[in-house]
Enzyme design. Structure first.
Site, PDB file in Angstrom:
ATOM      1  CB  SER A  19      39.744  19.054  42.813  1.00 53.12           C
ATOM      2  OG  SER A  19      39.600  18.809  44.245  1.00 53.12           O
TER       3      SER A  19
ATOM      4  CG  ASP B  74      31.960  19.966  45.859  1.00 49.35           C
ATOM      5  OD1 ASP B  74      32.259  20.691  46.943  1.00 49.35           O
ATOM      6  OD2 ASP B  74      32.100  20.241  44.998  1.00 49.35           O
TER       7      ASP B  74
ATOM      8  CG  HIS C 123      36.133  21.112  46.352  1.00 47.74           C
ATOM      9  ND1 HIS C 123      35.570  19.880  45.183  1.00 47.74           N
ATOM     10  CD2 HIS C 123      37.008  20.359  45.634  1.00 47.74           C
ATOM     11  CE1 HIS C 123      36.456  18.824  45.066  1.00 47.74           C
ATOM     12  NE2 HIS C 123      37.060  18.998  44.402  1.00 47.74           N
TER      13      HIS C 123
END
EC number: 3.1.1.-
Length: 344
Positions: A42, A319, A322
């Site tokens: 991600s 978050d 990340h």
């Protein structure tokens, strides 16, 4: 560390509803490399999970709040992610499109696309846990990309030039260590932590070999983030989890040493290790130097921040797992210069 809580917070990224917003690309055309191809997780994913039945999806508000037009594109952050910023820094384009975007333009193929998948890893168990695209399947996507590229450019020689002169940016190991080893414990009976790190390095080498055999020659291989300092890891005590950080640092050290010695194994290839751990840890230790005010909390998407913060640029993390766009932009310049110096 309350691993179950951390994992549940990671699973909170999920949304089953399907949503697509196209993203216009700006081409620069002044790069010394032909293209950028991103593989892994991600940190680099620009929307490949949008059409998956996966717990690792973010194609919904407030993700993308600070992106162009406030659009949620499937990027794991408030705006652009690390692969976008590297693509821009290499002089290619300011957004790296997701290969699985059904609206991907053919003219984007020659300057690079993203194959990375949020929640993925080197370990097949990691991808199965999150419902993401395992790195081996990302390589299959790359094979399909080459076929499509040949049709777009019209001749094999030009397609080969794109492939051989591109930079291959790899981010893997984050979810393997954070989720598969520390959170679910799926590999803890089979491996000690040093042995698991050895296996992850071996799988990284396998990934590089697969890409090398298809013509890749320039590799930028990223280490993990300081995983014990992610907001999800420090949610209860607000202190970084030392043992988790030690595990990540151990993997990074082993990976870096291996990358330094790969030249003899892959003739004609160039390699650079991309340190993500220390630059981000530097922001966490001395946030004020770069204009940050909060390093322990996430701006968004946690039980204490259901309503996003007003200014994500003041936070190191968007978050529970990340960094914000500002964090990536802060650490990227030195990394980009290093990539240029080693892979030119």
């Amino acid at each position: 560390m309350n691993c179950l809580m951390f994992f549940k917070m990671l699973l909170a990224f999920s949304f089953i509803s399907l949503f697509y917003v196209g993203n216009a690309q700006q081409s620069y055309g002044n790069s010394t490399v032909s293209a950028l191809f991103a593989f892994g997780d991600s940190i680099l994913d620009t929307g490949n999970n949008n059409l998956l039945l996966s717990v690792s999806k973010v194609n919904f508000y407030p993700y993308g709040r600070d992106f162009i037009g406030g659009r949620a594109t499937g990027r794991f952050g408030n705006g652009r992610v690390f692969s976008d910023i590297i693509a821009e820094g290499l002089g290619l384009k300011n957004l790296l499109p997701a290969y699985r975007d059904p609206y991907l333009w053919n003219n984007d193929l020659t300057t690079g696309v993203c194959f990375a998948s949020g929640g993925s890893g080197l370990d097949p168990i990691t991808a199965r846990t999150t419902g993401s695209i395992w790195v081996s399947d990302q390589v299959t996507d790359f094979q399909n990309y080459i076929t499509r590229l040949n049709g777009v450019v019209g001749n094999q020689e030009q397609a080969n030039a794109v492939i051989s002169n591109a930079v291959y940016l790899i981010s893997a190991g984050n979810n393997d260590i954070a989720i598969t080893y520390f959170t679910t414990g799926a590999r803890r009976l089979q491996y000690t932590l040093p042995a698991y790190n050895d296996q992850l390095v071996s799988w990284t080498r396998d990934l590089i070999k697969s890409l090398y055999d298809m013509g890749a020659r320039k590799f930028a291989v990223m280490g993990t983030l300081p995983l014990g300092c992610l907001p999800g890891a420090r949610a209860l005590t607000r202190a970084c989890e030392l043992f988790v950080n030690q595990g990540a640092a151990m993997f990074n050290q082993q990976l870096s040493a291996d990358i330094d010695n790969l030249g003899a194994t892959f003739p004609g290839a160039k390699f650079v290790y991309v340190d993500m751990y220390n630059p981000l840890l530097g922001l966490i230790i001395n946030p004020q130097a770069s204009g940050f005010i909060d390093v322990a909390d996430a701006c968004c998407c946690t039980p204490t921040h259901l309503i996003p913060c007003l200014d994500a640029s003041r936070y190191v993390f968007w978050d529970v797992a990340h960094p914000t766009q500002k964090s990536y932009e802060t650490i990227a310049p030195q990394i980009i210069e290093n990539i240029k110096a080693k892979l030119a």
